[in-house]
Design a protein around this motif. Structure first.
Motif, PDB file in Angstrom:
ATOM      1  N   THR A 163       0.821  -1.206   0.000  1.00  0.00           N
ATOM      2  CA  THR A 163       0.000   0.000   0.000  1.00  0.00           C
ATOM      3  C   THR A 163       0.858   1.260   0.000  1.00  0.00           C
ATOM      4  N   LEU A 164       1.869   1.260   0.852  1.00  0.00           N
ATOM      5  CA  LEU A 164       2.700   2.466   0.974  1.00  0.00           C
ATOM      6  C   LEU A 164       3.422   2.744  -0.338  1.00  0.00           C
ATOM      7  N   MET A 165       3.867   1.681  -1.003  1.00  0.00           N
ATOM      8  CA  MET A 165       4.500   1.856  -2.312  1.00  0.00           C
ATOM      9  C   MET A 165       3.508   2.476  -3.295  1.00  0.00           C
ATOM     10  N   GLY A 166       2.282   1.968  -3.259  1.00  0.00           N
ATOM     11  CA  GLY A 166       1.266   2.527  -4.148  1.00  0.00           C
ATOM     12  C   GLY A 166       1.053   4.000  -3.883  1.00  0.00           C
ATOM     13  N   VAL A 167       1.008   4.354  -2.607  1.00  0.00           N
ATOM     14  CA  VAL A 167       0.808   5.771  -2.263  1.00  0.00           C
ATOM     15  C   VAL A 167       1.993   6.593  -2.769  1.00  0.00           C
ATOM     16  N   ALA A 168       3.198   6.024  -2.643  1.00  0.00           N
ATOM     17  CA  ALA A 168       4.372   6.750  -3.143  1.00  0.00           C
ATOM     18  C   ALA A 168       4.248   6.979  -4.651  1.00  0.00           C
ATOM     19  N   GLY A 169       3.764   5.952  -5.359  1.00  0.00           N
ATOM     20  CA  GLY A 169       3.555   6.118  -6.789  1.00  0.00           C
ATOM     21  C   GLY A 169       2.564   7.232  -7.082  1.00  0.00           C
ATOM     22  N   LEU A 170       1.525   7.284  -6.276  1.00  0.00           N
ATOM     23  CA  LEU A 170       0.525   8.345  -6.431  1.00  0.00           C
ATOM     24  C   LEU A 170       1.157   9.720  -6.241  1.00  0.00           C
ATOM     25  N   TYR A 171       2.055   9.825  -5.271  1.00  0.00           N
ATOM     26  CA  TYR A 171       2.730  11.099  -5.042  1.00  0.00           C
ATOM     27  C   TYR A 171       3.521  11.510  -6.274  1.00  0.00           C
ATOM     28  N   LEU A 172       4.217  10.535  -6.881  1.00  0.00           N
ATOM     29  CA  LEU A 172       4.984  10.848  -8.086  1.00  0.00           C
ATOM     30  C   LEU A 172       4.050  11.408  -9.150  1.00  0.00           C
ATOM     31  N   HIS A 173       2.895  10.808  -9.239  1.00  0.00           N
ATOM     32  CA  HIS A 173       1.919  11.223 -10.230  1.00  0.00           C
ATOM     33  C   HIS A 173       1.390  12.619  -9.936  1.00  0.00           C
ATOM     34  N   LEU A 174       1.414  12.988  -8.682  1.00  0.00           N
ATOM     35  CA  LEU A 174       0.832  14.272  -8.269  1.00  0.00           C
ATOM     36  C   LEU A 174       1.898  15.338  -8.077  1.00  0.00           C
ATOM     37  N   ASN A 175       3.015  15.220  -8.751  1.00  0.00           N
ATOM     38  CA  ASN A 175       4.075  16.232  -8.683  1.00  0.00           C
ATOM     39  C   ASN A 175       4.661  16.390  -7.298  1.00  0.00           C
ATOM     40  N   ALA A 176       4.744  15.325  -6.560  1.00  0.00           N
ATOM     41  CA  ALA A 176       5.338  15.434  -5.226  1.00  0.00           C
ATOM     42  C   ALA A 176       6.494  14.457  -5.123  1.00  0.00           C
ATOM     43  N   GLU A 177       7.540  14.700  -5.899  1.00  0.00           N
ATOM     44  CA  GLU A 177       8.658  13.746  -5.938  1.00  0.00           C
ATOM     45  C   GLU A 177       9.342  13.636  -4.587  1.00  0.00           C
ATOM     46  N   PHE A 178       9.562  14.798  -3.992  1.00  0.00           N
ATOM     47  CA  PHE A 178      10.263  14.801  -2.707  1.00  0.00           C
ATOM     48  C   PHE A 178       9.512  13.942  -1.702  1.00  0.00           C
ATOM     49  N   LEU A 179       8.202  14.140  -1.682  1.00  0.00           N
ATOM     50  CA  LEU A 179       7.382  13.411  -0.731  1.00  0.00           C
ATOM     51  C   LEU A 179       7.385  11.921  -1.035  1.00  0.00           C
ATOM     52  N   ALA A 180       7.418  11.579  -2.331  1.00  0.00           N
ATOM     53  CA  ALA A 180       7.465  10.161  -2.689  1.00  0.00           C
ATOM     54  C   ALA A 180       8.742   9.530  -2.137  1.00  0.00           C
ATOM     55  N   ALA A 181       9.846  10.250  -2.296  1.00  0.00           N
ATOM     56  CA  ALA A 181      11.111   9.716  -1.778  1.00  0.00           C
ATOM     57  C   ALA A 181      11.058   9.609  -0.262  1.00  0.00           C
ATOM     58  N   VAL A 182      10.509  10.635   0.385  1.00  0.00           N
ATOM     59  CA  VAL A 182      10.418  10.603   1.844  1.00  0.00           C
ATOM     60  C   VAL A 182       9.505   9.472   2.296  1.00  0.00           C
ATOM     61  N   GLN A 183       8.424   9.293   1.561  1.00  0.00           N
ATOM     62  CA  GLN A 183       7.495   8.211   1.915  1.00  0.00           C
ATOM     63  C   GLN A 183       8.219   6.874   1.943  1.00  0.00           C
ATOM     64  N   ILE A 184       9.002   6.619   0.889  1.00  0.00           N
ATOM     65  CA  ILE A 184       9.696   5.330   0.837  1.00  0.00           C
ATOM     66  C   ILE A 184      10.771   5.265   1.912  1.00  0.00           C
ATOM     67  N   LEU A 185      11.531   6.352   2.033  1.00  0.00           N
ATOM     68  CA  LEU A 185      12.660   6.347   2.962  1.00  0.00           C
ATOM     69  C   LEU A 185      12.190   6.198   4.403  1.00  0.00           C
ATOM     70  N   VAL A 186      11.208   7.007   4.791  1.00  0.00           N
ATOM     71  CA  VAL A 186      10.793   7.020   6.187  1.00  0.00           C
ATOM     72  C   VAL A 186       9.824   5.886   6.490  1.00  0.00           C
ATOM     73  N   TYR A 187       8.811   5.740   5.636  1.00  0.00           N
ATOM     74  CA  TYR A 187       7.791   4.747   5.947  1.00  0.00           C
ATOM     75  C   TYR A 187       8.311   3.334   5.777  1.00  0.00           C
ATOM     76  N   ILE A 188       8.815   3.057   4.562  1.00  0.00           N
ATOM     77  CA  ILE A 188       9.170   1.673   4.284  1.00  0.00           C
ATOM     78  C   ILE A 188      10.525   1.340   4.888  1.00  0.00           C
TER      79      ILE A 188
END
Lengths: 388, 171, 490, 102
Positions: B41-66
């Motif tokens: 799920t968290l990976m999917g959300v990170a993908g969604l962030y990439l889609h929504l112009n939030a690259e930094f947040l996608a990286a943070v999501q993976i780094l911090v969450y996963i």
């Protein structure tokens, strides 16, 4: 260009090609890094190392790969089969995905994003899951202990690693891997000279991150057998092995990109040293020369022919490099690979020189020395940057 | 319009990944499996962030969450060895409340399908920009949200203190 | 000075910065203290609170001298108005009293660590920023700092299962409610395009009535906030957390974090959701009636004093919500003065329970109070005063808060509500007097004398004196409270 | 295929939010309850980032960073408490944590 792709898929063509190349070629490269490691080890221990398969054991990696592939595939009876299957895949996929963010040269890279380094770090951090799940799913004591130790170690050293990188990033002023190299070109200085402390910390933490000696606790043979992959055999074991070497390449690449000038040749601004641009050609011809020399000393005709063929290929590649366009393309790649191999050589050198740390010593080094030092480095860097 | 079809496909695939992972997370018997599905799920959300112009947040999501939180979860699951718990009854009796939640969501979806996407009026798009993402994030964090940023550091300090206090045998 | 941090920002944050520095200082000095001298940590923390109080006083008098009603700082992320200053006083006082009564208690529990005081100071930082916040992000993160600190304090007796359980329940439900609250906040952001409360208020006011998004946002935010203040139906965590936590922490969390959550609730309902009053008013009326009912009725059957006081705290939350229902000036004044009084009387009651704690006796069962009058008349009389005040009997301070809230209900025409509330005061009298009866009528079980530590002596003295003083001579306090809370009404 | 709007993201977020809520309400295993709370916080973040994209405004993304920080802090303390509890009583089931009335 004689033909062109439709504009909607055009930006994806080159990256896709590079991905295919990386995935196809990397296992081979990893195999040869292993060979290099064995040869260096042999040299340090005043032996010859693998010599049987092919001339000077040059075909040893292929033999090893074939052996691992045809070995019996054992899954422990009480293992969690799905997770057991999944764990090495996670490890290897994350390691290979991380490679896609490495800037091998000005032209040869799969992706360059605004948050490149952060992505690289985050993807490598996912690799930890492969280790911890592999240890757990084996449903056996030693793997579980190894996995827990390994995870604690990786998580601890990731902090130091991150802080060390921040020191370099503050000088570079960007997270994009390509921009980092350009920043070093503009500032006419490798960042290792601005951030020596950060580089040293990074290097130590990188050793720990890739489970290399002196931090190879997770696979300390005498204590917990082989750590998290004790129960793995055959192909799955090969996957873990591949992931480990891919990770080594990735951390070395980060070090090269951020601290050692990436794909730049040494002193790119000094016109006087422009002849270094032709170094790839020279290197190829020198290589060809040594291979031919070796061929003349071989006794068995098959080895002689093999080496001669290899020398011919080297010479041919050297000739190809004489074309200016090819030379320009290969230029960066050459320097990058050279630097990465130097770093890898240091890794190997350390492995056969330094004894292993005890687990509590390892944690203490991480938490009591590296992390505070890295933080201090960041603070000092910030103060210096504000003042000057 | 291939562009919008591609976007739609991307969204729906990720939505299936996210929701499927979430449902698996809350229904698995084994806590480790739950955690793995949560990672999906968290990976999917990170993908969604990439889609929504939030690259930094996608990286943070993976780094911090996963890389951080989920590893911590797995660590604790393995430390407290939940084999016993996996054999027991997995659900408690608060089905009624859960049923109400599901109903509320179904009503919401029904409303959405009936009235269309336009029935939800959000604020008008502004004049700002989302790229270059990291730089703008830095501006947001260190200028507009400087105070929360500092307090977040205190929050993390307290969290470290708390985690050590709770988990350590002897202080 | 550069553009994103100005001297004004620094000025507004001075008390908070001092508290943070002292908190870190406590952690550092704790390393060098042996077990006998751990009380020095408490002293350091108290000094920190005193410094913060001095700074707060200076800011307040400066603002009064220059006639400034409020100071904006950090680009509108925080607003230091009289409302924030007033509540900050309550936090400083309650933290100080909680530290005073914690010293002996933690020694007896053999969990006397410096971290306790550090976390308490950090919680105070969270509370003070929470009442100043005018920005969703600031509010959210300050709230989390506060509640996270309180979770840890709740579980501070690590070897005690009750404490573990209380902390875990509190954390799970608290994190759940924070999630719901954040969901509501995200919708507010989506509707207004800003995280600033004033901007949100303007854009919500421009929306048509009955907008589905507004309704969802109100529901989510109200649910989250009701969780934090312990209103029915989101109260389940509260009795357990109160009972399981170390008693000194219970005293702290029954006042400081509760007041902060309530101030946050007021700010959210009055500023961003102010225009949607018609939508949330019925909800609020229902919740406050349910809260008073459950709190008062469930308190009757309790055998544990901490648990009884927890249910009484729930019922107090009900009365306080009534002040928001009327929503006029008197109601606000009532809420403000209620909290000031509540600080003293509730902490006083808990201080007595802390005083009963001895090595072999936890002292939080009602039976443990048996014959307190004969063992230690002072403690018994003080407890009587606090209980009378909690019930709201006239000569004591507790009467004052209830008086203003009931008055505001009558002013705004909610006569039925006022009648119900007064009826419940009678119920409350019953269960408070159960404790009194045990203290005065029953024979003591043992004859061991109570020994008061200096900390508890000071705490009991201050709380009792203030409870009586505010009750007998209320005018300056009423003025103080009345003039301060007006700033929040738009 | 219709255009993907912000409302689609909000719907997705609502669904994720309610799955998380159901998890919190029905599961007995406290570790899984904590994971369900992470689901809820992710739903919040999807909302925030979708709004941020719609409004072309970084506030939402900044808020999301803070939500992630909060998730990390809560998880760390929560898991610490679970370890402390497990040390004193070997269970992770929410309704066996019953020394006090639930």
């Amino acid at each position: 260009m004689p033909f062109s792709f439709p504009p909607s898929i055009e930006p994806f063509v080159l990256p896709a090609l590079y991905i295919v190349i990386l995935v196809a070629v990397f296992p081979l490269i990893a195999g040869y890094i292993v060979l290099l490691e064995r040869k260096v080890m042999a040299d340090i221990q005043v032996r010859l190392g693998p010599m049987r398969v092919g001339p000077h054991g040059l075909l040893q990696p292929i033999a090893d790969a074939v052996k691992l592939l045809i070995k019996e595939d054992i899954i422990p009876a009480k293992a969690d089969r799905m997770v057991f299957w999944l764990a090495p895949v996670i490890s290897v996929v994350t390691a290979l995905v991380a490679l896609s963010l490495v800037p091998f040269s000005k032209y040869f890279f799969v992706a360059d994003t605004n948050v490149g380094l952060l992505f690289l770090l985050s993807i490598t951090s996912v690799g930890i899951l492969g280790i911890i799940l592999g240890g757990w799913s084996s449903n056996s004591h030693y793997p579980l202990l190894g996995a827990l130790r390994s995870t604690a170690q990786l998580v601890s050293y990731e902090v130091a690693l991150g802080f060390a990188l921040i020191g370099g990033l503050m000088v570079a002023g960007t997270l994009s891997m390509q921009q980092m190299v350009h920043a070093q070109l503009e500032q006419q200085m490798w960042f290792i000279f601005y951030q020596p402390v950060a580089f040293v910390i990074y290097f130590i933490a990188a050793l720990a991150e890739t489970n290399r000696t002196p931090f190879d606790m997770p696979e300390a043979e005498s204590e917990i057998v082989a750590g998290y992959h004790t129960e793995y055999s055959g192909f799955r074991f090969a996957l873990y092995f591949l992931a480990e070497y891919a990770n080594m390449v990735v951390v070395s690449s980060i070090a090269v990109t951020l601290f050692l000038g990436g794909w730049l040749r040494p002193f790119p601004n000094v016109r006087l040293l422009d002849f270094l641009n032709y170094a790839p050609i020279l290197a190829m011809f020198v290589l060809a020369f040594f291979v031919f020399l070796g061929a003349s000393r071989e006794r068995r005709p098959i080895d002689k022919m093999g080496l001669a063929g290899l020398g011919a290929v080297c010479a041919l590649i050297g000739l190809l490099f004489l074309v200016p366009a090819v030379l320009d393309w290969v230029q960066g790649l050459f320097w990058f690979v050279l630097k990465v191999f130097l770093v890898l050589y240091t890794f190997i050198w350390i492995r056969f020189t330094v004894p292993r740390y005890r687990y509590d010593q390892l944690m203490r080094i991480g938490w009591r020395w590296l992390i505070p030092l890295a933080m201090a480095n960041v603070i000092v860097t910030a103060i210096v940057m504000i003042l000057f | 319009m291939p562009e919008s079809i591609l976007n739609g496909l991307f969204f729906y695939v990720l939505a299936v990944v996210i929701l499927g992972g979430a449902i698996m997370t809350i229904t698995r018997r084994n806590a480790v499996h739950s955690a793995i599905w949560l990672v999906v799920t968290l990976m999917g959300v990170a993908g969604l962030y990439l889609h929504l112009n939030a690259e930094f947040l996608a990286a943070v999501q993976i780094l911090v969450y996963i890389g951080g939180i989920m590893v911590l979860f797995l660590f604790v699951i393995m430390l407290v060895n939940l084999d016993e718990a996996a054999k027991q009854r997995q659900f408690n009796r608060q089905w009624s409340l859960a049923l109400i939640c599901t109903l509320v969501v179904l009503v919401e979806f029904g409303f959405f399908l009936m009235r269309g996407a336009g029935s939800f009026a959000f604020a008008e798009p502004g004049q700002g920009a989302l790229k270059p993402n990291t730089e703008l994030m830095a501006v947001a964090l260190f200028q507009d949200y400087l105070l929360p940023f500092e307090i977040a550091s205190l929050l993390l300090l307290v969290a470290i203190l708390g985690a050590v206090l709770m988990a350590k045998k002897e202080i | 000075m550069n553009e994103y941090f100005s001297p004004i920002d620094f000025l507004v944050l001075k008390p908070v910065i001092l508290l943070t520095l002292f908190g870190i200082g406590v952690m550092l000095t704790d390393l060098f203290l042996d077990q006998q001298h751990k009380y020095m940590n408490a002293v350091t923390a108290l000094v920190g609170l005193a410094f913060a109080a001095v700074q707060l006083w200076l800011i307040q008098s400066e603002m009064a001298a220059q006639g400034v009603a409020q100071i904006e700082a950090f680009r509108g992320a925080v607003v230091l108005d009289r409302f924030a200053i007033y509540f900050s006083w309550i936090f400083l006082i309650s933290s100080a009293i909680a530290i005073l009564i914690a010293i002996r208690y933690l020694e007896i529990e053999q969990e006397h660590h410096g971290e306790h005081y550090a976390i308490m100071l950090f919680a105070a930082v969270g509370m003070m920023v929470l009442v100043m916040g005018m920005d969703l992000v600031t509010l959210f993160i300050a709230l989390e700092l506060m509640v996270l600190s309180v979770y840890i304090l709740t579980g501070f007796l690590r070897r005690d299962r009750r404490s573990n359980e209380a902390a875990l329940k509190y954390l799970l439900l608290g994190a759940f409610s924070s999630g719901i609250l954040a969901y509501g906040m995200s919708l507010l952001y989506g509707m207004s395009g800003s995280t600033n409360l004033n901007v949100i208020a303007d854009s919500l006011a421009a929306r048509p009535a009955g907008d589905p998004l507004v309704l969802i946002a109100i529901t989510a935010i109200a649910a989250g906030l009701f969780f934090k203040v312990g209103a029915v139906p989101f109260h389940q965590w509260l009795p357990d957390a109160y009972e399981g936590a170390p008693t000194s922490v219970t005293a702290f969390m029954s006042v400081g974090p509760k007041a902060a959550s309530f101030a946050f609730l007021l700010r959210m309902f009055l500023v961003p959701l102010g225009s949607a009053r018609e939508e949330w008013l019925p909800l609020l009326v229902g919740v406050s009636i349910a809260t008073m009912t459950l709190g008062n009725l469930a308190a009757i059957s309790q055998s544990n004093v901490k648990r009884l006081l927890a249910y009484s705290a729930i019922s107090h939350a009900g009365y306080l919500l009534l002040g928001l229902v009327s929503g006029n000036e008197t109601g606000m004044k009532g809420i403000a003065i209620y909290f000031l009084v509540y600080t003293f009387m509730n902490m006083g009651a808990f201080a007595v329970i802390v005083a009963l704690r001895r090595r072999d006796l936890i002292g939080d069962e009602i039976d443990d109070m048996a014959g307190l009058m004969y063992k230690c008349p002072t403690a018994a009389v003080l407890m009587l005063i606090f209980l009378l005040s909690l019930a709201g009997i006239p000569p004591t301070a507790g009467f004052l808060g209830k008086y203003f809230i009931f008055l505001s209900l009558i002013e705004t025409g909610h006569i039925t509500l006022a009648v119900i509330a007064v009826l419940y005061v009678a119920v409350a009298l019953y269960y408070y007097f159960r404790i009194v009866a045990v203290m005065f009528m029953r024979e003591p079980v043992d004859q061991e004398k109570l020994s008061f530590s200096p900390g508890i002596r000071i705490a009991l003295g201050v709380t009792a004196a203030m409870t009586i003083l505010i009750g007998l001579y209320p005018e300056p306090f009423i003025q103080f409270a009345g003039s301060t809370v007006l700033s929040i009404l738009r | 295929m219709p255009e993907i709007t912000t409302a689609h993201y909000v719907m997705l977020s609502a669904a994720l939010f309610s799955i998380g809520t159901i998890g919190v309400l029905t599961r007995r295993n406290v570790v899984i309850i904590l994971m369900s709370i992470e689901l809820i916080l992710n739903a919040v973040n999807i909302n925030l980032v979708a709004f941020s994209n719609q409004l072309m405004n970084m506030s939402g993304q900044a808020f999301a960073v803070f939500v992630i920080v909060d998730a990390a802090a809560e998880a760390a303390v929560g898991l610490g408490i679970i370890i402390a509890l497990f040390r004193n009583k070997e269970t992770v089931n929410a309704d066996e944590i019953d020394l006090m009335k639930w």
